[in-house]
Design a protein around this motif. Structure first.
Motif, PDB file in Angstrom:
ATOM      1  N   UNK A 170       0.833  -1.210   0.000  1.00 16.07           N
ATOM      2  CA  UNK A 170       0.000   0.000   0.000  1.00 16.07           C
ATOM      3  C   UNK A 170       0.860   1.248   0.000  1.00 16.07           C
ATOM      4  N   UNK A 171       1.890   1.246   0.831  1.00 11.91           N
ATOM      5  CA  UNK A 171       2.814   2.386   0.872  1.00 11.91           C
ATOM      6  C   UNK A 171       3.526   2.514  -0.477  1.00 11.91           C
ATOM      7  N   UNK A 172       3.913   1.393  -1.067  1.00 12.72           N
ATOM      8  CA  UNK A 172       4.579   1.416  -2.363  1.00 12.72           C
ATOM      9  C   UNK A 172       3.690   1.988  -3.457  1.00 12.72           C
ATOM     10  N   UNK A 173       2.428   1.600  -3.458  1.00  4.56           N
ATOM     11  CA  UNK A 173       1.502   2.111  -4.464  1.00  4.56           C
ATOM     12  C   UNK A 173       1.315   3.618  -4.298  1.00  4.56           C
ATOM     13  N   UNK A 174       1.178   4.067  -3.051  1.00  7.02           N
ATOM     14  CA  UNK A 174       1.027   5.515  -2.800  1.00  7.02           C
ATOM     15  C   UNK A 174       2.274   6.277  -3.255  1.00  7.02           C
ATOM     16  N   UNK A 175       3.449   5.737  -2.958  1.00  4.20           N
ATOM     17  CA  UNK A 175       4.691   6.417  -3.378  1.00  4.20           C
ATOM     18  C   UNK A 175       4.830   6.421  -4.894  1.00  4.20           C
ATOM     19  N   UNK A 176       4.476   5.303  -5.522  1.00  6.31           N
ATOM     20  CA  UNK A 176       4.563   5.230  -6.981  1.00  6.31           C
ATOM     21  C   UNK A 176       3.644   6.247  -7.637  1.00  6.31           C
ATOM     22  N   UNK A 177       2.497   6.468  -7.045  1.00  5.03           N
ATOM     23  CA  UNK A 177       1.557   7.444  -7.602  1.00  5.03           C
ATOM     24  C   UNK A 177       2.027   8.875  -7.390  1.00  5.03           C
ATOM     25  N   UNK A 178       2.747   9.124  -6.304  1.00  3.66           N
ATOM     26  CA  UNK A 178       3.180  10.500  -6.003  1.00  3.66           C
ATOM     27  C   UNK A 178       4.540  10.848  -6.594  1.00  3.66           C
ATOM     28  N   UNK A 189       0.405  -2.162 -12.711  1.00  6.57           N
ATOM     29  CA  UNK A 189       0.145  -2.390 -14.142  1.00  6.57           C
ATOM     30  C   UNK A 189      -1.165  -1.759 -14.591  1.00  6.57           C
ATOM     31  N   UNK A 190      -2.082  -1.535 -13.661  1.00  2.00           N
ATOM     32  CA  UNK A 190      -3.343  -0.870 -13.991  1.00  2.00           C
ATOM     33  C   UNK A 190      -3.165   0.647 -14.125  1.00  2.00           C
ATOM     34  N   UNK A 191      -2.049   1.163 -13.633  1.00  7.89           N
ATOM     35  CA  UNK A 191      -1.751   2.591 -13.724  1.00  7.89           C
ATOM     36  C   UNK A 191      -1.098   2.867 -15.076  1.00  7.89           C
ATOM     37  N   UNK A 192      -1.617   3.806 -15.861  1.00  6.72           N
ATOM     38  CA  UNK A 192      -0.998   4.099 -17.169  1.00  6.72           C
ATOM     39  C   UNK A 192       0.499   4.401 -17.072  1.00  6.72           C
ATOM     40  N   UNK A 193       0.940   5.081 -16.037  1.00  4.23           N
ATOM     41  CA  UNK A 193       2.357   5.451 -15.895  1.00  4.23           C
ATOM     42  C   UNK A 193       3.249   4.244 -15.633  1.00  4.23           C
ATOM     43  N   UNK A 194       2.695   3.126 -15.215  1.00  5.63           N
ATOM     44  CA  UNK A 194       3.509   1.953 -14.853  1.00  5.63           C
ATOM     45  C   UNK A 194       3.266   0.735 -15.747  1.00  5.63           C
ATOM     46  N   UNK A 195       2.572   0.927 -16.840  1.00  9.23           N
ATOM     47  CA  UNK A 195       2.312  -0.225 -17.728  1.00  9.23           C
ATOM     48  C   UNK A 195       3.598  -0.810 -18.293  1.00  9.23           C
ATOM     49  N   UNK A 196       4.599   0.049 -18.558  1.00  6.74           N
ATOM     50  CA  UNK A 196       5.844  -0.439 -19.165  1.00  6.74           C
ATOM     51  C   UNK A 196       7.058  -0.310 -18.259  1.00  6.74           C
TER      52      UNK A 196
END
Length: 141
Positions: free
Chosen positions: A56-64, A89-96
């Motif tokens: 959860x913390x990783x997802x929040x950091x990846x988004x910010x 992978x569901x986030x457009x910025x992290x698909x690749x």
């Protein structure tokens, strides 16, 4: 006497370009010791490192803060590594963006689950720092 072209970069432009070339790696692990060791290894090779304590913390950091690479543990509280990979992978910025799973799990079935979730690679703990850097360099191109 010649005039300086208007497109000539200033010293500030040059520094901005080289600063932008540093790759950022997000490490996600519930073990402070592993986060520390992985961080030291990556920073010694010139990577910028951000870390998170669970999925959860990783997802929040990846988004910010966008990362060029994510290295995540598999077994963590609140959100495990497979759920994190699927969410990223569901986030457009992290698909690749390359995502590596660094775990004590080595069973082929678990590796396949990681692949199905969208992980780029699988590394088993304990890890060899040189092998980690070799894989990181390879996936970052």
């Amino acid at each position: 006497m010649s005039a300086i072209p208007s497109t000539c970069p200033t010293p500030f432009d040059t520094r901005t370009e080289s600063k932008n070339m540093i790759k950022t790696v997000l490490t996600v692990d519930d073990s402070a010791a592993i986060r520390s060791v992985v961080g030291v290894v990556l920073q010694s090779a010139g990577y910028a490192v951000s870390s998170a304590v669970d999925g959860e913390d990783g997802l929040a950091r990846a988004r910010s803060q966008r990362a060029d690479l994510v290295i995540t543990d598999l077994n963590m509280p609140r959100m495990d590594g497979l759920a994190l990979v699927r969410a990223l992978r569901a986030e457009p910025a992290y698909r690749k963006v390359p995502i590596l799973i660094l775990t004590t799990e080595s069973a082929p079935e678990m590796r396949e689950r990681g692949r199905e979730a969208g992980a780029t690679g699988w590394l088993v703990k304990p890890f060899d720092p040189e092998r980690l850097l070799e894989v990181v360099r390879r996936v970052l191109g």
